[in-house]
Design a protein around this motif. Structure first.
Motif, PDB file in Angstrom:
ATOM      1  N   PHE A 116     178.078  23.883  44.141  1.00 45.46           N
ATOM      2  CA  PHE A 116     177.478  23.840  42.814  1.00 45.46           C
ATOM      3  C   PHE A 116     178.410  24.443  41.764  1.00 45.46           C
ATOM      4  O   PHE A 116     178.623  23.860  40.698  1.00 45.46           O
ATOM      5  N   VAL A 117     178.976  25.597  42.072  1.00 43.34           N
ATOM      6  CA  VAL A 117     179.889  26.260  41.122  1.00 43.34           C
ATOM      7  C   VAL A 117     181.109  25.374  40.878  1.00 43.34           C
ATOM      8  O   VAL A 117     181.568  25.222  39.744  1.00 43.34           O
ATOM      9  N   SER A 118     181.618  24.762  41.933  1.00 45.19           N
ATOM     10  CA  SER A 118     182.775  23.875  41.802  1.00 45.19           C
ATOM     11  C   SER A 118     182.443  22.683  40.919  1.00 45.19           C
ATOM     12  O   SER A 118     183.214  22.321  40.028  1.00 45.19           O
ATOM     13  N   ALA A 125     179.939  22.439  38.715  1.00 45.13           N
ATOM     14  CA  ALA A 125     179.605  22.902  37.369  1.00 45.13           C
ATOM     15  C   ALA A 125     180.861  23.248  36.578  1.00 45.13           C
ATOM     16  O   ALA A 125     180.990  22.895  35.405  1.00 45.13           O
ATOM     17  N   SER A 126     181.811  23.910  37.216  1.00 44.91           N
ATOM     18  CA  SER A 126     183.041  24.269  36.510  1.00 44.91           C
ATOM     19  C   SER A 126     183.848  23.022  36.168  1.00 44.91           C
ATOM     20  O   SER A 126     184.496  22.956  35.118  1.00 44.91           O
ATOM     21  N   HIS A 127     183.786  22.005  37.015  1.00 43.21           N
ATOM     22  CA  HIS A 127     184.480  20.749  36.729  1.00 43.21           C
ATOM     23  C   HIS A 127     183.841  20.048  35.545  1.00 43.21           C
ATOM     24  O   HIS A 127     184.552  19.466  34.695  1.00 43.21           O
ATOM     25  N   GLU A 128     182.523  20.108  35.420  1.00 46.94           N
ATOM     26  CA  GLU A 128     181.813  19.467  34.299  1.00 46.94           C
ATOM     27  C   GLU A 128     182.107  20.148  32.972  1.00 46.94           C
ATOM     28  O   GLU A 128     182.097  19.502  31.935  1.00 46.94           O
ATOM     29  N   PHE A 129     182.380  21.451  32.973  1.00 48.60           N
ATOM     30  CA  PHE A 129     182.619  22.188  31.732  1.00 48.60           C
ATOM     31  C   PHE A 129     184.053  22.034  31.237  1.00 48.60           C
ATOM     32  O   PHE A 129     184.367  22.453  30.150  1.00 48.60           O
ATOM     33  N   ARG A 130     184.922  21.427  31.987  1.00 44.28           N
ATOM     34  CA  ARG A 130     186.312  21.275  31.563  1.00 44.28           C
ATOM     35  C   ARG A 130     186.468  20.133  30.624  1.00 44.28           C
ATOM     36  O   ARG A 130     185.900  19.199  30.433  1.00 44.28           O
ATOM     37  N   GLY A 158     175.306  29.581  51.033  1.00 44.64           N
ATOM     38  CA  GLY A 158     176.603  29.936  50.441  1.00 44.64           C
ATOM     39  C   GLY A 158     177.458  28.706  50.180  1.00 44.64           C
ATOM     40  O   GLY A 158     178.121  28.605  49.144  1.00 44.64           O
ATOM     41  N   GLN A 159     177.431  27.757  51.114  1.00 44.56           N
ATOM     42  CA  GLN A 159     178.195  26.517  50.924  1.00 44.56           C
ATOM     43  C   GLN A 159     177.635  25.706  49.767  1.00 44.56           C
ATOM     44  O   GLN A 159     178.397  25.134  48.973  1.00 44.56           O
TER      45      GLN A 159
END
Length: 122
Positions: free
Chosen positions: A113-115, A117-122, A107-108
């Motif tokens: 990973f989501v954090s 990945a979302s930073h890369e898409f900004r 879970g961690q």
């Protein structure tokens, strides 16, 4: 069972106690002794989980419950109780703890990973 000399094997408390202490895992002896003394003194019931080391060196987990039978003047005469091998339960508990810890780690990793990945898409 009575021996030919008339002494009962059950009435040899020192020998029984020495055998018992030789089986209890060294890390559990202090607690086992404390609970036994408290039960013999009438302070609390004898109820304990501990480990033993069998003659084949295998460690087993034991759940022990007993009552102390005392004389009219309060002196402990004998203990009557039951020991249950709970090794399977303890092993299952450890397996569950390990699985939960692994799930937590996954879970961690997912959160990181989501954090990222979302930073890369900004």
């Amino acid at each position: 069972m009575t021996q030919p000399s008339g002494s009962s094997t059950v009435t040899q408390p020192k020998a029984i106690l020495e055998l018992w202490e030789s089986l209890v895992h060294p890390d559990d002896r202090a607690l086992s002794d404390e609970v036994l003394r408290a039960a013999a003194g009438g302070e609390r019931p004898y109820d304990l989980e501990f480990r033993i080391i069998r003659p084949d060196r295998k460690v087993r987990y034991i759940k022990s419950s007993a009552m102390v039978m005392s004389s009219a003047d309060g002196l402990p005469l004998r203990m009557v109780g039951v020991d249950q091998d709970i090794t399977g339960i303890k092993e299952a508990e450890q397996a569950l703890r390990s699985a939960l810890e692994h799930e937590k780690e996954l879970g961690q990793l997912k959160t990181r990973f989501v954090s990222m990945a979302s930073h890369e898409f900004r």
